[in-house]
Design a protein around this motif. Structure first.
Motif, mmCIF file in Angstrom:
data_model
loop_
_atom_site.group_PDB
_atom_site.id
_atom_site.type_symbol
_atom_site.label_atom_id
_atom_site.label_comp_id
_atom_site.label_asym_id
_atom_site.label_seq_id
_atom_site.Cartn_x
_atom_site.Cartn_y
_atom_site.Cartn_z
ATOM 1 N N GLN A 53 30.886 109.541 35.885
ATOM 2 C CA GLN A 53 31.949 109.071 36.769
ATOM 3 C C GLN A 53 32.497 110.224 37.612
ATOM 4 O OE1 GLN A 53 35.585 109.597 36.360
ATOM 5 N NE2 GLN A 53 35.977 108.263 38.115
ATOM 6 N N ASP A 54 32.580 111.404 37.022
ATOM 7 C CA ASP A 54 33.135 112.565 37.720
ATOM 8 C C ASP A 54 32.223 113.057 38.842
ATOM 9 O OD1 ASP A 54 35.087 114.612 38.085
ATOM 10 O OD2 ASP A 54 33.765 116.005 36.999
ATOM 11 N N ILE A 55 30.906 113.133 38.570
ATOM 12 C CA ILE A 55 30.001 113.658 39.597
ATOM 13 C C ILE A 55 29.501 112.569 40.531
ATOM 14 C CG2 ILE A 55 29.271 115.649 38.265
ATOM 15 C CD1 ILE A 55 26.775 114.212 37.470
ATOM 16 N N GLY A 56 29.580 111.312 40.107
ATOM 17 C CA GLY A 56 29.210 110.208 40.991
ATOM 18 C C GLY A 56 27.745 110.158 41.344
ATOM 19 N N GLY A 57 26.893 110.291 40.388
ATOM 20 C CA GLY A 57 25.454 110.226 40.637
ATOM 21 C C GLY A 57 24.686 110.055 39.342
ATOM 22 N N PHE A 58 23.401 110.348 39.407
ATOM 23 C CA PHE A 58 22.501 110.279 38.257
ATOM 24 C C PHE A 58 22.462 108.872 37.652
ATOM 25 C CE2 PHE A 58 23.578 114.714 38.673
ATOM 26 C CZ PHE A 58 22.345 115.317 38.546
ATOM 27 N N TYR A 59 22.388 107.867 38.521
ATOM 28 C CA TYR A 59 22.378 106.494 38.041
ATOM 29 C C TYR A 59 21.033 106.116 37.430
ATOM 30 C CZ TYR A 59 26.671 106.330 40.695
ATOM 31 O OH TYR A 59 27.926 106.590 41.171
ATOM 32 N N TYR A 156 21.204 102.655 45.135
ATOM 33 C CA TYR A 156 22.365 101.777 45.223
ATOM 34 C C TYR A 156 22.643 101.238 43.825
ATOM 35 C CZ TYR A 156 25.463 98.210 47.115
ATOM 36 O OH TYR A 156 26.545 97.436 47.392
ATOM 37 N N TRP A 157 23.654 101.761 43.159
ATOM 38 C CA TRP A 157 23.870 101.501 41.743
ATOM 39 C C TRP A 157 24.151 100.042 41.392
ATOM 40 C CZ3 TRP A 157 28.332 99.562 39.792
ATOM 41 C CH2 TRP A 157 29.484 99.671 40.563
ATOM 42 N N PRO A 158 24.763 99.218 42.252
ATOM 43 C CA PRO A 158 24.962 97.823 41.842
ATOM 44 C C PRO A 158 23.644 97.075 41.562
ATOM 45 C CG PRO A 158 26.460 98.337 43.618
ATOM 46 C CD PRO A 158 25.524 99.499 43.487
ATOM 47 N N PHE A 159 22.568 97.439 42.277
ATOM 48 C CA PHE A 159 21.273 96.818 41.980
ATOM 49 C C PHE A 159 20.797 97.188 40.577
ATOM 50 C CE2 PHE A 159 20.332 96.657 46.735
ATOM 51 C CZ PHE A 159 20.678 95.315 46.816
#
Length: 193
Positions: A53-59, A156-159
């Motif tokens: 959540q902090d870095i906002g990536g690596f999904y 795109y993380w929602p997918f």
């Protein structure tokens, strides 16, 4: 030259063996503390979630981690001696494949007539301790992967989120089908009091 290589290989083997023995000694200390182990695992998961959540990536890393946790959960609730749940649909028509695996016992044998009232829970494919160990390793590995920029693939993380829940739904449906086919439930693993 050959003697030096053998000494070097022997030295490497001794070091690896010593590391394995030390690791096993340390990990054996924690086998009795079931609640503490799982609380520690939960804290590691929360630390990982905070990092993501902090870095906002690596999904992609998170998606693979969650799928692995789902597989661990399925293995934990599958009885020992049955075909794996993920092979069920592929080999459904093959009678030879189904005969290779033992079926769950439905009656006691003549040898156990004296123990008719004894309840024996089913054995799991993966023990609780091994499931905890694999879960801890996976969360630590995923956490370490967040420090490697190569794994931060833009997506795109929602997918991925929706796709993960589709996989969860399909896995649960397949697992329920497996439970009905072989006649067991999740409650068969617990001790009756």
């Amino acid at each position: 030259m050959i003697i030096e290589e053998q000494i070097e290989e022997n030295l490497i083997y001794k070091v690896i063996h010593r590391v394995k023995v030390n690791y096993q000694k340390k990990i054996d200390r924690y086998i009795l503390y079931k609640k503490s182990r799982w609380i520690c695992n939960l804290l590691l998961m929360l630390l990982y979630a905070y990092r993501i959540q902090d870095i906002g990536g690596f999904y992609i890393v998170t998606y693979i981690y969650c799928v692995y946790q789902l597989q661990l959960l399925i293995d934990y609730f599958t009885p020992l001696g049955l075909p794996p749940v993920n092979l069920e649909d592929e080999e459904e028509d093959d009678d030879q494949f189904q005969n290779d695996f033992a079926e769950l016992p439905t009656t006691l044998s003549n040898k156990n007539e004296l123990n008719d009232k004894e309840y024996r829970p089913l054995l799991r494919t993966t023990s609780e301790f091994k499931a905890w160990q694999k879960s801890v390793f996976s969360v630590i590995f995923s956490y370490l992967c967040t420090y490697i920029p190569l794994w931060n693939i833009p997506v795109y993380w929602p997918f991925l989120f929706c796709y993960f829940f589709i996989i969860v739904g399909m896995s649960i449906r397949k697992y329920i089908k497996h439970m009905k086919k072989y006649g067991y439930t999740i409650l068969d693993f617990t001790k009756k009091k």
